[in-house]
Motif scaffolding. Structure first.
Motif, mmCIF file in Angstrom:
data_model
loop_
_atom_site.group_PDB
_atom_site.id
_atom_site.type_symbol
_atom_site.label_atom_id
_atom_site.label_comp_id
_atom_site.label_asym_id
_atom_site.label_seq_id
_atom_site.Cartn_x
_atom_site.Cartn_y
_atom_site.Cartn_z
ATOM 1 N N CYS A 65 38.005 48.164 49.497
ATOM 2 C CA CYS A 65 36.685 48.437 48.921
ATOM 3 C C CYS A 65 36.699 48.312 47.400
ATOM 4 O O CYS A 65 35.947 48.995 46.688
ATOM 5 C CB CYS A 65 36.167 49.820 49.343
ATOM 6 S SG CYS A 65 35.671 49.889 51.072
ATOM 7 N N ASP A 66 37.571 47.463 46.900
ATOM 8 C CA ASP A 66 37.630 47.153 45.468
ATOM 9 C C ASP A 66 38.062 48.343 44.631
ATOM 10 O O ASP A 66 37.756 48.400 43.425
ATOM 11 C CB ASP A 66 36.272 46.633 44.980
ATOM 12 C CG ASP A 66 36.429 45.602 43.869
ATOM 13 O OD1 ASP A 66 37.478 44.951 43.822
ATOM 14 O OD2 ASP A 66 35.495 45.452 43.064
ATOM 15 N N HIS A 67 38.788 49.297 45.226
ATOM 16 C CA HIS A 67 39.337 50.398 44.445
ATOM 17 C C HIS A 67 40.401 49.858 43.494
ATOM 18 O O HIS A 67 41.082 48.875 43.792
ATOM 19 C CB HIS A 67 39.992 51.437 45.359
ATOM 20 C CG HIS A 67 39.018 52.275 46.111
ATOM 21 N ND1 HIS A 67 39.366 53.472 46.688
ATOM 22 C CD2 HIS A 67 37.700 52.105 46.403
ATOM 23 C CE1 HIS A 67 38.319 54.001 47.295
ATOM 24 N NE2 HIS A 67 37.294 53.185 47.135
ATOM 25 N N ARG A 68 40.577 50.520 42.379
ATOM 26 C CA ARG A 68 41.629 50.133 41.447
ATOM 27 C C ARG A 68 43.000 50.610 41.926
ATOM 28 O O ARG A 68 44.019 49.978 41.626
ATOM 29 C CB ARG A 68 41.335 50.697 40.050
ATOM 30 C CG ARG A 68 40.110 50.062 39.393
ATOM 31 C CD ARG A 68 39.928 50.553 37.972
ATOM 32 N NE ARG A 68 38.781 49.918 37.344
ATOM 33 C CZ ARG A 68 38.810 48.749 36.734
ATOM 34 N NH1 ARG A 68 39.946 48.081 36.682
ATOM 35 N NH2 ARG A 68 37.736 48.231 36.175
ATOM 36 N N THR A 69 43.023 51.720 42.628
ATOM 37 C CA THR A 69 44.277 52.228 43.187
ATOM 38 C C THR A 69 44.088 52.448 44.671
ATOM 39 O O THR A 69 42.974 52.703 45.143
ATOM 40 C CB THR A 69 44.690 53.555 42.513
ATOM 41 O OG1 THR A 69 43.638 54.527 42.681
ATOM 42 C CG2 THR A 69 44.946 53.341 41.029
ATOM 43 N N SER A 70 45.159 52.364 45.418
ATOM 44 C CA SER A 70 45.065 52.504 46.867
ATOM 45 C C SER A 70 44.851 53.960 47.249
ATOM 46 O O SER A 70 45.283 54.885 46.548
ATOM 47 C CB SER A 70 46.337 51.967 47.532
ATOM 48 O OG SER A 70 47.468 52.678 47.070
#
Length: 220
Positions: A65-70
């Motif tokens: 979902c285009d998060h910067r971190t998992s």
């Protein structure tokens, strides 16, 4: 003695001419060995010799979902983005799957709703028919207030919304609700941005807003 003097100067003159020819030819060969480039390029090359090489970090890899971190293990990723103006469409992403987006062609004016693993009819009945342990994700596009009736507001409020009764004409609003779901207190669930002619990004519309986060698998 006079002829010897003349001969000496004659030999020196020949040597001088020969040396000049050698110097000219050496200069010609040197010029041919240097690449032909503009003087500005040559100057820049000299200047660049003193510069240090700058190593650029690679762009960070985008996560679900285009998060910067998992997200941590045993959690679901989500991202809710409201519409902005006429051309910025709303999006709902859950576990890296776009449930609602312009590309899917399922974004409509008003409140767009996605129920994970569930689908139904009009909004109020839609919420009532959602089974227990359902995640209900909502985003506005253009305007979601005109047809919003009190029974619908109450139904959304029962899902945990604190802003549904404050929504105004063309407010940007995103909400993560749950039916029979206990969310952790530290996750972002709702955000609203009202239309204001003095600070709108898109003339008659406010800027789009978003929330994202990670939901534990076990939300009992």
């Amino acid at each position: 003695m006079g002829s010897g003097f003349i001969s000496e100067y004659y030999i020196k003159g020949l040597l001088l001419i020969f040396a000049s020819i050698c110097s000219w030819y050496s200069g010609y060969l040197l010029a041919q060995s240097i690449p032909h480039e503009p003087l500005s390029n040559a100057v820049n090359t000299v200047l660049n010799l003193g510069e240090k090489t700058v190593l650029k970090s690679p762009f960070p890899k985008r996560q679900k979902c285009d998060h910067r971190t998992s997200c941590p293990p045993n959690t679901y990723s989500y991202r809710l983005l409201s519409g902005g103006g006429k051309d910025k469409y709303a999006k709902i992403c859950f576990e890296n799957e776009l449930l609602i987006s312009e590309g899917k062609g399922n974004v409509a004016r008003g409140i767009n709703v996605a129920i994970v693993n569930y689908n139904s009819g009009p909004l109020t009945q839609f919420i009532k028919n959602a089974p227990q342990k359902s995640l209900i994700l909502m985003v506005t596009h253009d305007d979601g207030s005109r047809r919003l009736k009190n029974d619908t507001k109450n139904a959304v409020e029962d899902l945990g919304s604190k802003e549904i009764k404050n929504i105004q004409f063309r407010s940007s609003w995103v909400f993560l609700g749950g039916k029979g779901v206990d969310f952790p207190e530290n996750i972002q669930r709702e955000k609203i941005n009202h239309s204001d002619g003095s600070r709108n990004r898109y003339m008659d519309w406010p800027a789009e807003i978003q929330i994202e986060g990670c939901i534990p698998h076990d939300t009992s």
